[in-house]
Enzyme design. Sequence first.
Site, PDB file in Angstrom:
ATOM      1  N   ALA A 157      -5.430   2.992  -3.909  1.00  0.00           N
ATOM      2  CA  ALA A 157      -4.375   3.193  -4.912  1.00  0.00           C
ATOM      3  C   ALA A 157      -3.001   2.825  -4.371  1.00  0.00           C
ATOM      4  O   ALA A 157      -2.002   2.879  -5.107  1.00  0.00           O
ATOM      5  CB  ALA A 157      -4.368   4.645  -5.379  1.00  0.00           C
ATOM      6  N   CYS A 158      -2.931   2.466  -3.094  1.00  0.00           N
ATOM      7  CA  CYS A 158      -1.644   2.093  -2.476  1.00  0.00           C
ATOM      8  C   CYS A 158      -1.505   0.575  -2.438  1.00  0.00           C
ATOM      9  O   CYS A 158      -2.501  -0.152  -2.317  1.00  0.00           O
ATOM     10  CB  CYS A 158      -1.562   2.634  -1.051  1.00  0.00           C
ATOM     11  SG  CYS A 158      -1.790   4.424  -0.909  1.00  0.00           S
ATOM     12  N   ASP A 159      -0.267   0.108  -2.562  1.00  0.00           N
ATOM     13  CA  ASP A 159       0.006  -1.320  -2.400  1.00  0.00           C
ATOM     14  C   ASP A 159       1.171  -1.476  -1.435  1.00  0.00           C
ATOM     15  O   ASP A 159       1.571  -0.524  -0.759  1.00  0.00           O
ATOM     16  CB  ASP A 159       0.291  -1.986  -3.754  1.00  0.00           C
ATOM     17  CG  ASP A 159       1.428  -1.296  -4.518  1.00  0.00           C
ATOM     18  OD1 ASP A 159       2.371  -0.787  -3.866  1.00  0.00           O
ATOM     19  OD2 ASP A 159       1.372  -1.265  -5.766  1.00  0.00           O
TER      20      ASP A 159
END
Length: 402
Positions: free
Chosen positions: A47-49
Amino acid sequence: MLAVGATAPRFELPAFVDESYRQVALEEFLGEDVVVLAFIPGDFNPACDEQSCDLEELDLFTMQKDVTVLGISPDSVYSHRAFADTYDLTIPLLADTDHEVARQYDVEFVDDLGQRLVERAVVVIDHDGVVQYTWSTTDPDRRPDVEPVKDAIGETGGDDTAFACYRVGHAHYTEGRRAFTAAMESFNESEWMLAQGDFQQAREEFEAAEDQFDTAARFVDDPTVATVYEGAQTKTNALWQAAAWLAKSANQYSSGNGVAGRTLREDAERRLEAARDYRDPPDPDQWPPDVVDLRRDGDRGAAGDLLPGAESETAALDVDIDAEVEPEADAASTAGEAEPDERERTAGAAEQQPAGDEDIDDEELAAIHAEVEASNPGDDTDPADGSSGDRTADESPDRAER
């Protein structure tokens, strides 16, 4: 997942917090803050970028008063440090490396590949350690919706929580009054260092009391006591500011700076006037209170509400500071130096006084008249401006008689 209304399991885990490593326990925050537990599958999860991570929006709740957010994942505290540095996170990140806490909160699961993982989950816990909101997902790409979390935080509280905060605040208020009274006694006796220390203690106690009263006012549901909490917060706010000014005033007096000391004392008096507009916060052991508003209606009462044993509203500060302090506090600035008016009078007297003990005879007086007339021929100036010859002759009454 735990049900709403369940008692939140207590735990203690190693954590990365405030650029250091230490143990963090849930117990540290219960009774003081609403606690938000944010479980994540791991640091740098899907869910992280490059720009953001799944904890960023929850991290913003730390800016809200009386809210603590704890991030929990199976990664180590060293991984947590890199994660926090990358996304500029401020919340404590706890290392649940063996999934013990995840199992306690029922957010551990086994995926299709047989891996034992942790759900992404949010748990809101109130001051009493009771779960008020839960949300979870096994989808590693899905982020939590923060609006329901925000609503749950806003609704958490109630009269019992408010009263618990008020009781803690009243204990701090009582200690603040004790320290303030001791400080005023030292202040009025010109014992500046003792006064300064006690005023500083009073300020700290009053600040802590105000914080608890403010929390009580925000969480209370019963409108009949809400104004009591608000009045207690307002009065205590004025008192801690007065204590802060008086601590600075005592410091200035101890340094011999009487002018600055008086100015700071006057600032404190204004805050004390504001405090006297409110009654003392009622004793929590005598609840419910017999008043619904601490603001005074016309009758501001005696200073006994502020300082026990005071004889009048201003008894606490009506010591003659000028008379008591200035001979010693201003000594450094006045020693060997007369006031301007005094210097002028001294100089004038010296000019008017004849040299030696001999009287001026008629011949000398006539010579003075002649000299003045020769230097001011035809001068009709008003004597009030000090330039006429007549005033020069009459400046010394003794001379005129002689």
